[in-house]
Each structure stands twice: as C-alpha cells, then as structure tokens.
Design a protein around this motif. Sequence first.
Motif, PDB file in Angstrom:
ATOM      1  N   SER A 306       0.647  -1.357  -0.153  1.00  0.00           N
ATOM      2  CA  SER A 306       0.071  -0.209  -0.145  1.00  0.00           C
ATOM      3  C   SER A 306       0.772   1.459  -0.118  1.00  0.00           C
ATOM      4  CB  SER A 306      -1.121   0.188   1.447  1.00  0.00           C
ATOM      5  OG  SER A 306      -0.066   0.323   2.649  1.00  0.00           O
ATOM      6  N   PHE A 308       3.128   1.548  -2.042  1.00  0.00           N
ATOM      7  CA  PHE A 308       3.543   2.521  -3.558  1.00  0.00           C
ATOM      8  C   PHE A 308       2.672   2.768  -3.951  1.00  0.00           C
ATOM      9  CE2 PHE A 308       6.213  -1.871  -2.433  1.00  0.00           C
ATOM     10  CZ  PHE A 308       7.517  -1.412  -3.228  1.00  0.00           C
ATOM     11  N   HIS A 309       3.009   3.664  -5.601  1.00  0.00           N
ATOM     12  CA  HIS A 309       1.825   4.346  -5.637  1.00  0.00           C
ATOM     13  C   HIS A 309       1.197   4.019  -6.665  1.00  0.00           C
ATOM     14  CE1 HIS A 309       0.608   7.364  -8.260  1.00  0.00           C
ATOM     15  NE2 HIS A 309       0.017   8.055  -7.292  1.00  0.00           N
ATOM     16  N   ALA A 310       0.668   4.012  -7.357  1.00  0.00           N
ATOM     17  CA  ALA A 310      -0.103   3.277  -7.991  1.00  0.00           C
ATOM     18  C   ALA A 310       0.723   2.765  -9.372  1.00  0.00           C
ATOM     19  CB  ALA A 310      -1.637   3.162  -9.061  1.00  0.00           C
ATOM     20  N   SER A 311       1.312   3.893  -9.659  1.00  0.00           N
ATOM     21  CA  SER A 311       2.003   4.115 -11.189  1.00  0.00           C
ATOM     22  C   SER A 311       3.834   3.301 -10.931  1.00  0.00           C
ATOM     23  CB  SER A 311       2.104   5.431 -12.031  1.00  0.00           C
ATOM     24  OG  SER A 311       3.078   5.795 -10.647  1.00  0.00           O
ATOM     25  N   GLU A 312       3.709   2.997  -9.291  1.00  0.00           N
ATOM     26  CA  GLU A 312       4.935   2.038  -9.208  1.00  0.00           C
ATOM     27  C   GLU A 312       4.741   0.770  -9.348  1.00  0.00           C
ATOM     28  OE1 GLU A 312       6.469   6.458  -6.352  1.00  0.00           O
ATOM     29  OE2 GLU A 312       5.903   4.192  -5.409  1.00  0.00           O
ATOM     30  N   TRP A 313       3.523   0.084  -8.650  1.00  0.00           N
ATOM     31  CA  TRP A 313       3.065  -1.167  -8.468  1.00  0.00           C
ATOM     32  C   TRP A 313       2.571  -2.031 -10.211  1.00  0.00           C
ATOM     33  CZ3 TRP A 313       4.158  -4.200  -4.286  1.00  0.00           C
ATOM     34  CH2 TRP A 313       3.791  -4.827  -4.713  1.00  0.00           C
ATOM     35  N   HIS A 370      13.131   1.075  -3.987  1.00  0.00           N
ATOM     36  CA  HIS A 370      11.304   1.684  -3.177  1.00  0.00           C
ATOM     37  C   HIS A 370      11.763   2.003  -1.768  1.00  0.00           C
ATOM     38  CE1 HIS A 370       9.996   3.312  -7.136  1.00  0.00           C
ATOM     39  NE2 HIS A 370       9.623   2.200  -7.655  1.00  0.00           N
ATOM     40  N   GLY A 412       1.659  10.996   3.512  1.00  0.00           N
ATOM     41  CA  GLY A 412       1.622   8.903   3.493  1.00  0.00           C
ATOM     42  C   GLY A 412       1.816   8.485   4.503  1.00  0.00           C
ATOM     43  N   ASP A 455      -9.975   8.677  -8.308  1.00  0.00           N
ATOM     44  CA  ASP A 455      -9.506   6.812  -8.471  1.00  0.00           C
ATOM     45  C   ASP A 455      -9.295   6.579  -6.542  1.00  0.00           C
ATOM     46  OD1 ASP A 455      -8.691   9.330  -6.291  1.00  0.00           O
ATOM     47  OD2 ASP A 455      -6.937   8.656  -5.526  1.00  0.00           O
ATOM     48  N   THR A 457      -8.633   4.707  -3.656  1.00  0.00           N
ATOM     49  CA  THR A 457      -7.810   3.978  -3.001  1.00  0.00           C
ATOM     50  C   THR A 457      -7.727   2.924  -1.819  1.00  0.00           C
ATOM     51  OG1 THR A 457      -7.216   5.938  -1.100  1.00  0.00           O
ATOM     52  CG2 THR A 457      -6.134   5.629  -2.878  1.00  0.00           C
TER      53      THR A 457
END
Length: 563
Positions: A306, A308-313, A370, A412, A455, A457
């Motif tokens: 959780s 991680f940003h969506a673009s990183e995962w 990361h 965060g 979005d 989350t």
Amino acid sequence: MLTEQSAAPTQQDVLSTFVNVKFGIVGRTVSTKNDPNTSGRFHFWLSRHAVEVGTIEIGSIIAAYSDDGRELTFGTVQEMRSYSEADSFSADFAIHNYGEPYAIVGGDQAEVVVATCAVIRNLSSRTRPIGRCRVYFPSPRGIQFAFGIVDAQGRWASSGAAIPIGIFENGDGTIAPVSVDEDFLVGPEAAHLSVSGISGLACKTSALQFALKSLQRHTRKKIAVVVMNVKSKDLLYVDQINTRLQQDRWSQQVYENLDIPIQAFVDARFFAPSHPKNRNMTQSLRTLPTESYRWDLKMLYDDIPSLFHASEWDDNIEGAWYVIREEIERGRILTYSDMLTWIDKLLSTSGLTEWPRGYTSATWFKLKGHLKRFTLMYRGLIETESDGRDIPWSRIGHGDMYVVDIQMLSQGGQKLVFSRTIQAITHQLETRKGELDAVVVFVDELNKFAPAALDRTPLKTKLVEVTARGRSLGLVLFGAQQFASSVEKEIVENSSTFMFGRTESTEMRMPNYSGFSDEIKTKLTMLPQGQLLVKFPKFPQPIFVKFPYPPALPGDDYVEPMG
C-alpha cells in the motif's frame, strides 16, 4: 381525537402539555387560492406583537392548534416573507414623496409577515392539510414530542439510550434538550456522524468532543474511543479541563441540565511515532507524557504494497515483492535492514543479464530503491534494526480513549497510520466478541483520507467499507471536514447523522444541501459559533442546536506550568 389513547385529552390538557400558553398566540394559519396549505407545509401570518418583538425566525418551531380543538400540528419555520399593499417598488417610492425616507405615509398601509413551515409532526398522526389554527410556541415537551424524542407522556421514545447532543432554544426563550438514539448513532440500526463547516467558525472539533463526552456518560453500550490528531495540537490535551468552560456559566448549566460531567477525558492515553534519532522520544507537539509506536518488518510487511503509488506497482514489482514476502514468512528475513541486504546479495551473485528468482536485475534495483525510499518517507514509523512497538490495541476497553498523534508525519505517513488503526480496531472487534460493542474513531480533516476524487485508494476503499458495514461490527466513524462535498460520496451517504456549522455559500450549491430551503441555506452562511444544524434519521426535519464549550482544553491554550 388528538391521540390514539382510549380517553381523549381535553383542550386544556393539550394546551398546557404541548403549548406555551403564557406567551400567547403569535399568529394564525392562512391558506390562499394561489398558495394553499398542504399535508407537508403550511403558512401563517405573524401577529403585530410577534413582528415587533422579533421572536420568530428561520428555524423556529411553532405549534398550530385548530379552532375546533381537534388538531395540533408542529412545524419548523423555513421561509419568511413580508408583504405590503404596494403594487410595485416604484409605487412605494412615489408615496414617500418620491424618495424621502423620512416622509410619513398617510392612510393605512397594511404590511404582513407570512411564515412558511415544514410539518414536523401531528398529534393525531393524521396526514392532511391543516385548517384554521391559532399559532403558539410549543412547550419543551412539545418540541421534544415534535421530533420524536419523547412520546406524548414525556417518556423517551426510542429503544437505545438517549444521547444529548445540545439544546434547542426557541424564540420565546423555551429551552429543550435534544437527544439522539444511540442505536442510530453508534449502531446497530445505523451509525457514523459527519460534521462540516468553515474552519475556525463552525466549531466542528468542539461539537464532536461534546458529543463524545455525552456518549461516554449516557451510553448503555461498552464503547471505546480512538482520536486521530491530524493537525497541530488540536486534540493533544484532551486530558486537561477547558478553562473557558470553567468560566462560562451558560455552558456549565447545559452540562448540568444534560447530566454530563464537567470533566476532561482524564484517562486518555496518547501515542505518537518514535523520533527518528531517539526511540525514547516521540514526534509530537504534546509536552506531557506520550507513548511511542513504530513497526518492524514482521508488523509492517502486509502493508508495504500500500506504500507504493499505483504507477509504481506493476506486475514485475508485485512478483518480486512476493518473493521477498515468502522469505519473510519462512523466517529467512527478520528485519527491514535484512530485507535490503538480501536484495543486495541477490544482485551481487547475479550478472546484469540474468533473471534472479525470475525477475530482471532492473526490477530488483527498482524495488530496492522504493523500499529504501520508504525509510525516509516514513521516518519514525519503520524500525529497520530492532523490534517494533505497536499501539496496545489488545488492551483497549470500555471507557478508554486512545489519542493517536499523526500531525508531524507526511501525508503518506498519516494515511499509513490511519489505515493500520482501522485494520487493528477491526481485528479487535472481530476477535474479542462481547468485550466491546463499538469503537468510535474520531478523525478531523476526513477529506485527506477519503477525498471525493475518481481514484479509489486502498484506504478509501477501507473507509467506504467501514461506513457501509461497520455498524454491524461496531466500528463507527465520527468525521469532520470543512466541506461535506470534499469527502467520498459513499462515505457521506452511509453516515446517519449530520451536523452542519457555518458554511460557505458556494458549498451550498452542492447536492449535499439540496434538501434545505434557500432561507435555511442563508442562515447556515451566517450561523454563529456554538450552533449547528442537525440532521438525524429519526428527526422529521433538521433542527438548529446549540452546544456549550467542549470539556477538553484546546491544544493551543495549553500553558506549561511554571517551575
């Protein structure tokens, strides 16, 4: 008959019980060809005396008693208009000597103020337009009966305990306590409380503190409270008595009349993230004792995805992470530092063109980057070397209050703590059946954690789930935000109780306020501190409620003792 009892009450009984007869008649109902009364609303003109003394305003509650003595209808004033015999503005201008404001107009120029009321309740429980009636102010019992708080005999009318949330003060000076059914406030019938209004003017935190103190005093359930301190020192001294309350006699009388102790949350425990450079210190603006929390890898590894940003995962990062997760669960990786070292060793034994454990070296380098970044982003929360220390959720019990300070963390970090808090409370409620009926989670700036954006989350999904099904489990959300429209729509819609403080006019255009008349909306833009518009599922109409100073000291008011 006025009621369903076997013996019909006399007119004198009805008047003395439900009406403030001493104040006198304040007007008469009126119905015209163009604007007739209906079963849901009616009109009345104000007596000359009522207009002169100005006792009736938007939000006033009145009682319309029929001339034949067969009906008593309660209404709340939602609109007021002043009519005169002038055909136009220019005609009135002309009769004042063409613009002389001090000119005395000859003859009788009739003016009348007409109020429009929404029907709250009828004593006979019949649904039909009202006829010719005398209009009075209701008595305290009349006000409470109108909103279903008590029955006709003055007895509490709900199955759950009565939780006072403030008082209603009518135009004639009559004061009536306003209580809600706890079964609809904290479950199981309905749950969740939403408070919105302009920061600094709506007194959202004060209202919620008062509601929590009332809940602790009057509940028949086993309830614990968890408070998230999101900004500054707002809630870091809730164990200290509010000096303003001690100096304000009106507030003290409200506490006494509602049987709420004038006392801070003296048994509250305070928790804050460990200081990054000294585990014995905390990241908190509170100067009184505070307990620290931090999480080692075994506590935290379920939450790492959780972070991680969506673009990183992506699929590769996810697959590589589950390789590490398996190593953790087998006991081969014990600490966060061990995890980073494990990746280094994996890469050092592999060439750049190889696929260690099924994933490219580039994927492992990216994953390590990361994971290392998280130790900086969540400083004080992630324990890299030794054992962590969690908040003692297993010890929380009836009457306890845990204050979790997150205001010094990044956004965060705040989301991580809040998410783990919800997860931990859910686990306690599921595994300790019967020990607690409910845990109330009070969070300010709810829009930070569940904004009204497209979005979805993991945290927002969790909060939607809490508000949709938490009442059956006992997980209850008391949320505050400046704008109700800024919070995820499903969370707002799943809340049973709403409190609206002073609100900006632009916010009033949002769907959350569509059920209010234009004049109710206007009053909300000018609402003074210490007053809220309350919307509760068992109230036929919203009601303006006053509340006193909160029991606890505002954080900015705390002064270190000398010496």
